[in-house]
Motif scaffolding. Structure first.
Motif, PDB file in Angstrom:
ATOM      1  N   PHE A 180       0.704  -1.218   0.287  1.00 51.68           N
ATOM      2  CA  PHE A 180      -0.118  -0.052  -0.076  1.00 51.68           C
ATOM      3  C   PHE A 180       1.087   1.306   0.115  1.00 51.68           C
ATOM      4  N   ALA A 181       0.923   2.187  -0.820  1.00 50.74           N
ATOM      5  CA  ALA A 181       1.023   3.079  -1.162  1.00 50.74           C
ATOM      6  C   ALA A 181       0.302   4.593  -0.641  1.00 50.74           C
ATOM      7  N   ASP A 182       0.524   5.558   0.696  1.00 55.31           N
ATOM      8  CA  ASP A 182      -0.349   6.452   0.772  1.00 55.31           C
ATOM      9  C   ASP A 182       0.135   7.591   0.530  1.00 55.31           C
ATOM     10  N   GLN A 183      -0.534   8.333  -0.199  1.00 59.75           N
ATOM     11  CA  GLN A 183       0.223   9.609  -1.925  1.00 59.75           C
ATOM     12  C   GLN A 183       1.048  10.458  -1.076  1.00 59.75           C
ATOM     13  N   ASP A 184       0.918  10.607   0.750  1.00 62.13           N
ATOM     14  CA  ASP A 184       1.405  12.487   1.089  1.00 62.13           C
ATOM     15  C   ASP A 184       2.510  11.306   2.295  1.00 62.13           C
ATOM     16  N   ASP A 185       2.599   9.956   2.929  1.00 63.72           N
ATOM     17  CA  ASP A 185       3.892   9.581   3.122  1.00 63.72           C
ATOM     18  C   ASP A 185       5.186   8.916   2.373  1.00 63.72           C
ATOM     19  N   ILE A 186       6.412   8.917   3.034  1.00 68.10           N
ATOM     20  CA  ILE A 186       7.833   8.923   2.813  1.00 68.10           C
ATOM     21  C   ILE A 186       8.207   7.874   2.709  1.00 68.10           C
ATOM     22  N   TRP A 187       8.955   6.818   2.155  1.00 68.99           N
ATOM     23  CA  TRP A 187       9.166   5.723   2.496  1.00 68.99           C
ATOM     24  C   TRP A 187      10.777   5.818   2.429  1.00 68.99           C
ATOM     25  N   GLU A 188      11.266   4.647   3.351  1.00 69.65           N
ATOM     26  CA  GLU A 188      12.994   4.710   3.655  1.00 69.65           C
ATOM     27  C   GLU A 188      12.863   4.167   2.355  1.00 69.65           C
ATOM     28  N   PRO A 189      14.444   4.034   1.708  1.00 71.70           N
ATOM     29  CA  PRO A 189      14.815   3.689   0.599  1.00 71.70           C
ATOM     30  C   PRO A 189      15.001   1.973   0.060  1.00 71.70           C
ATOM     31  N   GLN A 190      15.187   1.493   1.669  1.00 65.80           N
ATOM     32  CA  GLN A 190      15.215   0.021   1.842  1.00 65.80           C
ATOM     33  C   GLN A 190      13.794  -0.509   2.332  1.00 65.80           C
ATOM     34  N   LYS A 191      12.970   0.089   2.634  1.00 65.43           N
ATOM     35  CA  LYS A 191      11.429  -0.422   2.693  1.00 65.43           C
ATOM     36  C   LYS A 191      11.048  -1.917   2.066  1.00 65.43           C
ATOM     37  N   LEU A 192      11.253  -1.643   0.979  1.00 62.34           N
ATOM     38  CA  LEU A 192      10.341  -2.459   0.879  1.00 62.34           C
ATOM     39  C   LEU A 192      11.099  -3.891   0.040  1.00 62.34           C
ATOM     40  N   GLU A 193      12.538  -3.585   0.538  1.00 61.39           N
ATOM     41  CA  GLU A 193      14.393  -4.589   0.575  1.00 61.39           C
ATOM     42  C   GLU A 193      13.494  -5.427   1.480  1.00 61.39           C
ATOM     43  N   TRP A 194      13.355  -4.589   2.717  1.00 58.27           N
ATOM     44  CA  TRP A 194      13.164  -4.800   4.458  1.00 58.27           C
ATOM     45  C   TRP A 194      11.954  -6.012   4.036  1.00 58.27           C
ATOM     46  N   ALA A 195      10.593  -5.638   3.830  1.00 58.89           N
ATOM     47  CA  ALA A 195       9.233  -5.812   3.908  1.00 58.89           C
ATOM     48  C   ALA A 195       9.671  -7.221   2.960  1.00 58.89           C
ATOM     49  N   LEU A 196      10.265  -7.093   1.561  1.00 55.47           N
ATOM     50  CA  LEU A 196      10.203  -8.730   1.342  1.00 55.47           C
ATOM     51  C   LEU A 196      10.687  -9.764   1.425  1.00 55.47           C
ATOM     52  N   ASP A 197      12.510  -8.860   2.290  1.00 55.27           N
ATOM     53  CA  ASP A 197      12.996 -10.027   2.924  1.00 55.27           C
ATOM     54  C   ASP A 197      12.710 -11.103   3.704  1.00 55.27           C
ATOM     55  N   THR A 198      11.538 -10.190   4.612  1.00 55.82           N
ATOM     56  CA  THR A 198      10.999 -10.843   5.830  1.00 55.82           C
ATOM     57  C   THR A 198      10.013 -12.001   4.600  1.00 55.82           C
ATOM     58  N   VAL A 199       8.859 -11.495   4.638  1.00 51.35           N
ATOM     59  CA  VAL A 199       7.873 -11.879   4.009  1.00 51.35           C
ATOM     60  C   VAL A 199       8.550 -12.770   3.167  1.00 51.35           C
ATOM     61  N   ALA A 200       9.493 -13.345   2.408  1.00 53.13           N
ATOM     62  CA  ALA A 200       9.539 -14.310   1.123  1.00 53.13           C
ATOM     63  C   ALA A 200      10.415 -14.923   2.166  1.00 53.13           C
ATOM     64  N   ARG A 201      10.205 -15.935   3.577  1.00 53.96           N
ATOM     65  CA  ARG A 201      10.847 -16.156   4.439  1.00 53.96           C
ATOM     66  C   ARG A 201       9.922 -16.995   4.902  1.00 53.96           C
ATOM     67  N   CYS A 202       8.182 -16.586   4.662  1.00 51.13           N
ATOM     68  CA  CYS A 202       7.276 -17.670   5.557  1.00 51.13           C
ATOM     69  C   CYS A 202       6.609 -18.215   3.945  1.00 51.13           C
ATOM     70  N   PRO A 203       6.095 -19.245   3.982  1.00 50.14           N
ATOM     71  CA  PRO A 203       5.910 -20.258   2.805  1.00 50.14           C
ATOM     72  C   PRO A 203       4.264 -18.834   1.962  1.00 50.14           C
ATOM     73  N   SER A 204       4.628 -19.535   1.126  1.00 50.67           N
ATOM     74  CA  SER A 204       4.048 -18.375  -0.100  1.00 50.67           C
ATOM     75  C   SER A 204       2.372 -18.668   0.096  1.00 50.67           C
TER      76      SER A 204
END
Length: 256
Positions: free
Chosen positions: A44-68
């Motif tokens: 989800f991306a809200d129009q007025d909030d700013i992500w850390e550059p690594q935000k998606l990388e951190w999230a993907l790395d975490t979720v990828a460890r769980c069974p799909s």
């Protein structure tokens, strides 16, 4: 958005034009979740909030460890800022591990920090949230109700602007939150609580056996003794703070 789609996002952006009317926040996200192509992950991306550059990388790395095949939702803390992105505090850390009973009493999945896997996205397709709650709480509820994995990252992954036009703002002030809850009173919260219970019970195919038992117990608890037994039986039906849990339980016991 059009400039981005023609530049860095060329070939990776899809404009949705099937609905022209204003849908509101929850309706807009529900519509996007229905029409977005199948993909391993959704953020989800809200129009007025700013992500850390690594935000998606951190999230993907975490979720990828769980069974799909297992519904999974990632969320995290945020820096709370003013309209000019000046940080004034960090959002509160979790005091208790998220699970389905706690998901019923409180949302801890702030939308712009959320990443879903395809299994949770499937649960959300053509399944809009009940009245009075937003897409992020509904995604959290469905993931937890299905026996999925809810991951809360203690890192701050985004900058959450607080300004006069927030649809939902945030505060880490216990006094301010408590005063706002008292002003709303039990009727508003318990109406939302019961609406969530009813909407989940209407889709038993998406519920784990423990979640279904809890929801049936809550729905059947129409008297004070029955509600008291429910609270004793399901001690995890609580909020993050002890004082907030006390208020919730009083409202649950005495509301009509």
């Amino acid at each position: 958005m059009q400039a981005f789609a023609q530049g860095p996002g060329q070939g990776r952006c899809i404009e949705i034009t099937s609905r022209q009317e204003r849908l509101g926040v929850a309706g807009s996200y529900a519509h996007l979740l229905d029409v977005v192509p199948s993909t391993p992950y959704v953020a989800f991306a809200d129009q007025d909030d700013i992500w850390e550059p690594q935000k998606l990388e951190w999230a993907l790395d975490t979720v990828a460890r769980c069974p799909s095949h297992k519904p999974t939702l990632y969320c995290a803390r945020q820096y709370l800022t003013n309209a000019d992105l000046v940080i004034f505090q960090e959002s509160a850390p979790l005091r208790r591990k998220p699970n389905f009973p706690t998901a019923l009493t409180q949302n801890i999945a702030t939308g712009h920090t959320v990443l879903l896997n395809a299994a949770t996205h499937t649960l959300l397709r053509n399944n809009p949230p009940p009245p009075s709650i937003l897409h992020d709480w509904w995604a959290y509820l469905l993931t937890a109700a299905a026996g999925g994995e809810v991951i809360f990252d203690s890192r701050c992954v985004s900058y959450y602007r607080q300004h006069a036009h927030n649809t939902i703002g945030a505060t880490d002030s216990f006094i301010k939150r408590g005063w706002a809850a008292c002003r709303r009173g039990p009727k508003v919260f318990m109406t939302i609580f019961r609406s969530n219970v009813t909407h989940l019970l209407n889709q038993p195919e998406n519920l784990s056996p423990p979640a279904l038992r809890l929801l049936k117990a809550i729905a059947a608890a129409r008297t004070f003794p029955a509600r008291l037994r429910t609270l004793f039986r399901y001690s995890s039906l609580r909020r993050q703070r002890f004082s907030e849990t006390v208020v919730f339980r009083l409202w649950f016991l005495f509301s009509r």
